[in-house]
Every structure is written in C-alpha cells, then in structure tokens.
Design a protein around this motif. Structure first.
Motif, PDB file in Angstrom:
ATOM      1  N   UNK A 189      13.684  -3.078   1.268  1.00 66.24           N
ATOM      2  CA  UNK A 189      13.661  -1.968   0.314  1.00 66.24           C
ATOM      3  C   UNK A 189      12.770  -0.827   0.789  1.00 66.24           C
ATOM      4  N   UNK A 190      11.813  -1.126   1.666  1.00 70.51           N
ATOM      5  CA  UNK A 190      10.936  -0.080   2.189  1.00 70.51           C
ATOM      6  C   UNK A 190      11.700   0.952   3.011  1.00 70.51           C
ATOM      7  N   UNK A 191      12.897   0.601   3.440  1.00 74.85           N
ATOM      8  CA  UNK A 191      13.721   1.530   4.209  1.00 74.85           C
ATOM      9  C   UNK A 191      14.418   2.546   3.318  1.00 74.85           C
ATOM     10  N   UNK A 192      14.481   2.257   2.022  1.00 73.57           N
ATOM     11  CA  UNK A 192      15.223   3.088   1.077  1.00 73.57           C
ATOM     12  C   UNK A 192      14.271   3.911   0.220  1.00 73.57           C
ATOM     13  N   UNK A 193      14.469   5.213   0.158  1.00 76.62           N
ATOM     14  CA  UNK A 193      13.643   6.059  -0.705  1.00 76.62           C
ATOM     15  C   UNK A 193      13.799   5.638  -2.163  1.00 76.62           C
ATOM     16  N   UNK A 194      15.000   5.214  -2.532  1.00 78.44           N
ATOM     17  CA  UNK A 194      15.275   4.871  -3.926  1.00 78.44           C
ATOM     18  C   UNK A 194      14.652   3.541  -4.325  1.00 78.44           C
ATOM     19  N   UNK A 195      14.649   2.568  -3.413  1.00 74.74           N
ATOM     20  CA  UNK A 195      14.192   1.222  -3.752  1.00 74.74           C
ATOM     21  C   UNK A 195      12.754   0.935  -3.334  1.00 74.74           C
ATOM     22  N   UNK A 196      12.191   1.735  -2.436  1.00 81.17           N
ATOM     23  CA  UNK A 196      10.830   1.474  -1.956  1.00 81.17           C
ATOM     24  C   UNK A 196       9.799   1.372  -3.079  1.00 81.17           C
ATOM     25  N   UNK A 197       9.913   2.154  -4.176  1.00 83.50           N
ATOM     26  CA  UNK A 197       8.919   2.020  -5.252  1.00 83.50           C
ATOM     27  C   UNK A 197       8.865   0.635  -5.882  1.00 83.50           C
ATOM     28  N   UNK A 198       9.896  -0.180  -5.698  1.00 80.23           N
ATOM     29  CA  UNK A 198       9.872  -1.542  -6.220  1.00 80.23           C
ATOM     30  C   UNK A 198       8.736  -2.354  -5.610  1.00 80.23           C
ATOM     31  N   UNK A 199       8.293  -1.961  -4.410  1.00 82.45           N
ATOM     32  CA  UNK A 199       7.247  -2.698  -3.705  1.00 82.45           C
ATOM     33  C   UNK A 199       5.884  -2.029  -3.847  1.00 82.45           C
ATOM     34  N   UNK A 200       5.709  -1.288  -4.918  1.00 83.83           N
ATOM     35  CA  UNK A 200       4.414  -0.655  -5.172  1.00 83.83           C
ATOM     36  C   UNK A 200       3.307  -1.706  -5.180  1.00 83.83           C
ATOM     37  N   UNK A 201       2.263  -1.463  -4.416  1.00 84.13           N
ATOM     38  CA  UNK A 201       1.145  -2.388  -4.330  1.00 84.13           C
ATOM     39  C   UNK A 201       1.173  -3.273  -3.103  1.00 84.13           C
ATOM     40  N   UNK A 202       2.264  -3.275  -2.336  1.00 76.36           N
ATOM     41  CA  UNK A 202       2.330  -4.134  -1.156  1.00 76.36           C
ATOM     42  C   UNK A 202       1.259  -3.753  -0.139  1.00 76.36           C
ATOM     43  N   UNK A 203       0.845  -2.489  -0.149  1.00 75.40           N
ATOM     44  CA  UNK A 203      -0.177  -2.023   0.797  1.00 75.40           C
ATOM     45  C   UNK A 203      -1.549  -2.630   0.516  1.00 75.40           C
ATOM     46  N   UNK A 204      -1.707  -3.279  -0.629  1.00 72.79           N
ATOM     47  CA  UNK A 204      -2.977  -3.914  -0.989  1.00 72.79           C
ATOM     48  C   UNK A 204      -3.046  -5.361  -0.511  1.00 72.79           C
ATOM     49  N   UNK A 205      -1.942  -5.897  -0.029  1.00 72.83           N
ATOM     50  CA  UNK A 205      -1.902  -7.294   0.404  1.00 72.83           C
ATOM     51  C   UNK A 205      -2.741  -7.491   1.661  1.00 72.83           C
ATOM     52  N   UNK A 206      -3.319  -8.685   1.792  1.00 68.54           N
ATOM     53  CA  UNK A 206      -4.038  -9.025   3.024  1.00 68.54           C
ATOM     54  C   UNK A 206      -3.066  -9.303   4.159  1.00 68.54           C
ATOM     55  N   UNK A 207      -1.889  -9.841   3.824  1.00 67.00           N
ATOM     56  CA  UNK A 207      -0.878 -10.104   4.849  1.00 67.00           C
ATOM     57  C   UNK A 207       0.499  -9.994   4.223  1.00 67.00           C
ATOM     58  N   UNK A 208       1.492  -9.743   5.084  1.00 62.51           N
ATOM     59  CA  UNK A 208       2.862  -9.496   4.633  1.00 62.51           C
ATOM     60  C   UNK A 208       3.842 -10.139   5.608  1.00 62.51           C
ATOM     61  N   UNK A 209       4.908 -10.726   5.059  1.00 60.38           N
ATOM     62  CA  UNK A 209       6.045 -11.218   5.853  1.00 60.38           C
ATOM     63  C   UNK A 209       7.224 -10.263   5.675  1.00 60.38           C
ATOM     64  N   UNK A 210       7.871  -9.895   6.777  1.00 55.15           N
ATOM     65  CA  UNK A 210       9.091  -9.094   6.757  1.00 55.15           C
ATOM     66  C   UNK A 210      10.129  -9.776   7.641  1.00 55.15           C
ATOM     67  N   UNK A 211      11.382  -9.710   7.252  1.00 57.80           N
ATOM     68  CA  UNK A 211      12.470 -10.230   8.101  1.00 57.80           C
ATOM     69  C   UNK A 211      13.523  -9.150   8.266  1.00 57.80           C
TER      70      UNK A 211
END
Length: 534
Positions: free
Chosen positions: A307-329
């Motif tokens: 969803x981070x690739x989409x301007x429309x859907x990226x706001x769904x992940x609000x707060x992900x930048x506060x995580x200590x670690x992240x998994x992406x596939x």
C-alpha cells in the motif's frame, strides 16, 4: 603428467557429458540463448496443455504423471520435457481464475532481471563475490527505508526470503534488546535466562518474556518464538474486532496483565495486511503502547506494505514509521518472483546482536580498506542478489507505476466484493466501509439452499446448517481444483464451532477484468450447487 596432458584429460572427461556449458563469462550468453528459447517454448506448450488456472486432475493422477515424466526425461530432452511438465502442473497466478493466495504473477521485466542474477550467480555474503550487487542492495534498502518513513541515514536492513524470515529477525532483535536490557546480559551469547533465574538482577530480569500479537497475526510469530527459545506459548493472542484488527483496548489490558503477573512484554507484533482480509492494525496506537511498556514494535507488513506504493492507500499504514522493525514482501503486492522479502530496522545500532565476523568473508582490514560486507545483516550466509530484480522494476515502472498496479487490484477487489454482496447465493464477510476490502482480498461463502444463511434460526437446526455450509464450501473448492476450473482460497474465521469456513479471493493480477471476477464467482456458485446435488 604434464600440464598439457592433464588439460587434455579433463577435456576428454567432459566430452561425452551433455549440458556442461556454463552461464557466466564471455561465452555464457551464447550458451544460454538456445536453452532459454527452448524453455520459453516449453512454457507455452505446458500452459496450453493446462488450459486454465490449474491442471484438471486429482492429486494422485498429477503425481503419477510427474513421476512418469521425471523418470523418462533424459539427456538433451530433459530441459524441455520437465519445463513443460512444470508449466502444465503449476497453478498459474496470471490466470484470472487463480485467486487463492498472496501468490502474484511476476512482472516479465522482473523475471528477465532474475535471469541475469541466476546466470551470474553473485552471492551476497562477501564483497568479492558480489561487488555491484552489494552496492545495489545497499542503495535499494535506503530507498525502501525512505518509503517506510525511516531516515535512510539511520536505518538498516537486508533482503530476506520473505515475511517468515523477516518476522524471525524482528523478534530476535526484540528479544536481544529488551530482554538484554532487563537482564544486563548479551542474550545472543548467554541465551534466554530461565524464568526466576534473575534474582538479584532486578525485578524484570527473571520475568517470563512475552510477545503480543493479534489473534489474526501470521503463524510465523509463534514459529519465531519457538525458534528463539521463548516457546510458542510466550505469544499472547489479542482479541480482534469484526474487521480482524487488533483491539487496542484488549492490547492495553493484555499488557497490564503481563506487568501484574511479573512478565516482560518483549515485543508487540502489529499486522499491516492480514493474509485473509488485508486487515491493518492501528499502527500508531500500537507504537504508543509499545513505547509506554518498553516493548519493541515489529510491524508485519509483508502484504500491506504494498500500500505504500499507492498515494490513495498509503495512509492506511499511518504510524509504520514509528516501528522498530518492519517486514515487507515484494513478491506479494510488488509483482516480483519469489523471493523478494525486505527486513528493515529504524535504528542501525539495534542490529548489533546480528553482527558477525568471518575471517574468510569479511576480515576487519578489508572493511577498513573500503570493502563493505553485508554478512552481519542476514541470518543466511550464501544469499542471492534478490535486490536486483526489485531495483530493475522500480527503475522501470517507478513508484507511480507500481502504485497504479496496486490501485487496479484494490478496485478489482472492491468490485468483486460488491458482486458477492449482490448475489443471492453468496454471503460476504463484513468489510470496512460499505463492503470495501482494505487491500485486495476478501472473504465470502456459498450459502447452501437448505441453510437460512445469516438469518438462520438458533438451536440444533442452526448448528446443522452451519456444519452443512462448512462442508459444502470446503468441498466446492476441491471440486474446482479437481476440474481445473479455479483456484480459490479457503480459511476459517477466529472462534470455535461450525460455520466459520470461508472462501477467499486474493486479487493480484492488475490485468484481470471485473467480468472475469464475476465469471469466477459464477463458477463458485455452480460448484456449490453441484456439491449440494452430490
């Protein structure tokens, strides 16, 4: 024996052996070219013979055919025959009727890039095996860190085999950092202390470590806890709402109970995109709770990270930048051939417990002389240059181009969910906002004629209807597989008792049309009716 004689002997040894040409060097491309043409032809033949999303065959019949071809294929014909076999016997995620799993049809440009990696075979465990690939992975990870919202200059990461490995790494670092701080020990060296063994080291030192994750979190969280010596029962499942998102009130209560019982909340795992519905936990609230209780926050965004690739859907992940670690596939909503997992940490210093020095791979004097190593960033030693295909794709399509693919799949899922809601024999599982899927997946079921559906009366009759609905939905999916008509997912809602079996569509082909999704749903209904008749 002279050098010349030894060389002649080696040449004679290889002369009668077919297929010994190598893919590297100046002559590698010439050796590959006819073989690639043969593979492409066999792929087309196998797909034509399959004739749909999956071969029409029972598991036993398919296994017999594979065994026969495998036993008969020999010499120069082996490549073509076995490739055709693989194509015929594969589920094709590019087919509109193949929509069961987070199993994407890869972009052709990504597959072509992956061929280059296979031909050159760089290994990412030392600079001298992968000079350019080492730099490319580093640059790609800086770009991915920025996409998540991290400061690229402070973040760190690595390419992984997928969410399972990334989740293991996140929880390993959580264990080492949080439990290490509580005990004053280097956990990666001394191991996990026995509960109660920390007397005299502080009240938290001997506390039982706990990991909190939603009841809808990926099973790899429990697996990671087992591998890390914490035990699967160290994972506390937290209640979810009707949309399968973790309830922050339940998470708060679970954290308070941990403290009351003298347990140590090591990590909170928030999910950004559950495998069944794409549900996204409230990430900002999870981050606030993690900070309050001193826990590491790991966000499993293996699916939802797209969803981070989409301007429309990226706001769904609000707060992900506060995580200590992240998994992406990126082999999910990124259209890459597997594997294309990414693991990131917000602060590079938190990676310390993974650092490794192997004198034959990354001697200190080499690094001091400017030869960087990625060895201490990964759980693996030998590792493919999986960053290359992602880098090529990003430079070819850009974030905007990939975002359009994400948006197309989301819109397709919205249309599919609405078609289910409008169908008299199908029942849509509750979705956020007028039946709209969060990402590209949704749950539903076929309602047998004997069932009252959502309004069935209580008691034994309702239980019998629920059992019947479960049986028919499970069987219709197998019928579709056996007949080669469709590949539809199957799962179960959280809870106990009958009536929880659901079918699942995960739409990851941006070229699929709404009419093709409607035809897939028609096939589900026809299979359900056939099972009722049976």
């Amino acid at each position: 024996m002279t050098t010349e004689a030894l060389g002649a002997a080696v040449e004679e040894l290889l002369r009668p052996v077919t297929g010994t040409a190598l893919s590297g060097g100046a002559g590698g491309a010439a050796a590959l070219e006819p073989l690639v043409r043969e593979v492409l032809g066999a792929l087309a033949e196998g797909a034509a013979r399959r004739g749909g999303p999956v071969a029409a065959a029972s598991p036993a019949d398919l296994a017999g055919g594979v065994a026969d071809t495998f036993g008969a294929a020999r010499g120069t014909e082996a490549l073509g025959r076995l490739t055709e076999l693989l194509a015929h016997g594969s589920a094709d995620p590019a087919d509109p009727a193949c929509a069961a799993h987070l199993h994407c049809p890869p972009l052709a440009v990504a597959v072509a890039a992956d061929l280059a990696v296979s031909a050159l075979n760089p290994s990412q465990d030392s600079w001298d095996q992968a000079p350019a690939a080492t730099v490319l992975e580093t640059l790609l990870l800086e770009e991915m860190a920025g996409l998540v919202g991290y400061d690229p200059a402070e973040a760190a990461g690595v390419l992984t085999s997928g969410g399972t490995e990334s989740n293991l790494m996140g929880l390993m670092l959580a264990r080492d950092r949080v439990l290490g701080a509580a005990t004053g020990r280097q956990i990666e060296l001394t191991g996990v202390p026995r509960a109660g063994a920390g007397v005299g080291l502080g009240s938290a030192a001997g506390a039982r470590p706990r990991i909190l994750a939603s009841a809808a979190a990926h099973f790899s969280v429990q697996r990671a806890a087992a591998l890390l010596g914490l035990g699967e029962d160290a994972v506390i499942p937290v209640a979810v709402d009707s949309q399968l998102r973790v309830k922050t009130s339940a998470l708060t209560a679970a954290l308070e109970r941990c403290v009351e019982r003298g347990q140590l909340p090591v990590a909170i795992v928030a999910t950004a995109g559950t495998t069944d519905t794409g549900a996204i936990d409230p990430l900002r609230e999870c981050a606030e709770l993690a900070a309050r209780y001193g826990a590491w926050l790991h966000v499993d965004a293996a699916y939802g990270g797209g969803a981070l690739l989409s301007d429309r859907l990226a706001p769904l992940l609000d707060g992900i930048e506060l995580a200590d670690s992240v998994s992406l596939d990126w082999h999910k909503l990124g259209w890459q051939p597997a594997a294309a997992g990414i693991f990131l940490v917000r602060k590079s210093e938190t990676y310390a417990s993974l650092a490794r020095r192997a004198v034959y791979l990354n001697p200190a004097d080499d690094e001091e002389a400017g030869y960087p190593s990625l060895l201490g960033l990964s759980l693996r030693t030998t590792r493919r240059a999986d960053a290359f295909k992602i880098a090529v794709t990003l430079r070819t399509l850009g974030r905007e181009g990939l975002g359009r693919l994400v948006d197309a799949c989301h819109e397709l899922a919205v249309a599919g969910a609405r078609a289910v809601a409008a169908h008299p024999r199908l029942e849509l599982h509750g979705q956020a906002g007028a039946g709209e899927p969060v990402l590209t997946a949704f749950l539903f079921r076929y309602v047998p004629a004997a069932s009252g559906g959502a309004g069935a009366s209580g008691g034994a009759s309702a239980d019998a209807d629920a059992v019947r609905a479960d049986e028919v939905n499970a069987a219709l999916r197998r019928r579709l597989l056996r007949e080669g008509g469709a590949v539809v997912g199957r799962t179960e809602l959280p809870g106990e008792g009958p009536g929880r079996v659901r079918l699942k569509l995960t739409l990851l082909n941006p070229h699929t049309t709404v009419r093709e999704v409607e035809r897939l749903l028609d096939a589900v209904v026809a299979a359900g009716a056939a099972e009722e008749g049976a």
